[in-house]
Design an enzyme around this catalytic site. Sequence first.
Site, mmCIF file in Angstrom:
data_model
loop_
_atom_site.group_PDB
_atom_site.id
_atom_site.type_symbol
_atom_site.label_atom_id
_atom_site.label_comp_id
_atom_site.label_asym_id
_atom_site.label_seq_id
_atom_site.Cartn_x
_atom_site.Cartn_y
_atom_site.Cartn_z
ATOM 1 N N ASN A 1 0.845 -1.186 0.000
ATOM 2 C CA ASN A 1 0.000 0.000 0.000
ATOM 3 C C ASN A 1 0.882 1.239 0.000
ATOM 4 O OD1 ASN A 1 0.559 0.781 2.882
ATOM 5 N ND2 ASN A 1 -0.458 -1.182 3.272
ATOM 6 N N ARG A 2 0.268 2.407 0.011
ATOM 7 C CA ARG A 2 0.995 3.658 -0.182
ATOM 8 C C ARG A 2 1.398 4.345 1.119
ATOM 9 N NH1 ARG A 2 -3.098 5.802 -4.915
ATOM 10 N NH2 ARG A 2 -2.307 4.457 -6.579
#
Length: 412
Positions: free
Chosen positions: A219-220
């Site tokens: 994920n970011r």
Amino acid sequence: MNGASPRIILGITGSIAAYKSLDLIRRFDEAGVSVRVAATRNARSFFPLLTAEVFSGHPVMTDLFAKRNPSLSDTGGVRHLSLLEGAEALLIAPASADFIAKMALGLADDLLSTIALSATVPIFIAPAMEEAMYRHPASVGHRKTLAERGVIEIEPENGPLASGKTGLGRMADTNTILSRVLETLRGPRGGPKPLAGLRILISSGPTIEPIDVVRFIGNRSSGRMGDALARAASDLGARVTLVSGPTSLPPPPGAKLYSISTAMEMEKVLRDQFGAHQVLIMAAAVSDYRPTATKTEKKKKDGKNWTLELVENPDILKGLAESKKPGQFVIGFAAESILDHDQLLAKCRRKNVDLLVANDISNPDTGFGSTDNAVTLVFPDGTFDRIERQTKSAIARKILDRIPLGKLLNKT
């Protein structure tokens, strides 16, 4: 800051952000802090020396040996030592990529770099550069080296850059810089700090789940919120253990760091450590799923679709919160696209946490990777508290303020 007015050295390096340092001088003066300015040769192209001298009331020093100010006690021409006498902090703002590299390598070929190498007071850097330079592995490594030596980075912000692009690398807002330095100057001198005696366990960053030896599910998350919490807790006297997934951030000074990759690795370390800490703050963005199987070699393209079977990862926060003992306090984070109070309260109670911190990841100004945040604090009794957009460092302090110290410190 008791007695005589405190004094800091403000170092200016070659960056277009140098013009902001004039406002810093003015703001420090308003706060009762005397400023001496030392500028590099490259800074002269961006920084109005005469204006800075008017604002600070002192000559701007640029040369290591030349004596411009006869009143300065430059014994034997050792100017950098004279400037350091009585200084309580060194702030380099803006700090260019070049100067950060010089500091990390211990180079001392001009006045400011010699001051930095000689200083025994707290040192702050406020980087200002293009995003590609800030994220370059060399720059990341240099900042990590400085952090390990105790240098405090005041992280840059997202915004317009000198190139005309928008990205990470804009020097932190002057209010942020001012507050970080003043906190140090006004902090207790050798006395107890608010979180002294408290042991805090913090999870941070993303987890990544390998698909094969090259690819992964992730994920970011940048880890900035967890990093800000670890730094703030350490500054306030807590003993901090940080369990972090892969990020580009240097380790926070004073924190014991466990670097992990997967959700299962994070769960194991947190379970092993939880019993020795009074507070758990789960700021990590843990992957919800992982592949049922991981290939031991790279999957090559073969003209066919590739279907992955995923299995849920354990709910680390809920599992740990359910195992907490009296005298332990658990704070969870919830990354949401819609902040519905009923749903947030239900999640807070379902997870069995003492405080749920919810943030809106749909807002690019406060979502993943941003330097700012805006959060809603949710308590099991149905109380809500909104903290509007601020730097993540400021948000971290306000979250830590909600820890019930009286209940926890009596049960060590």
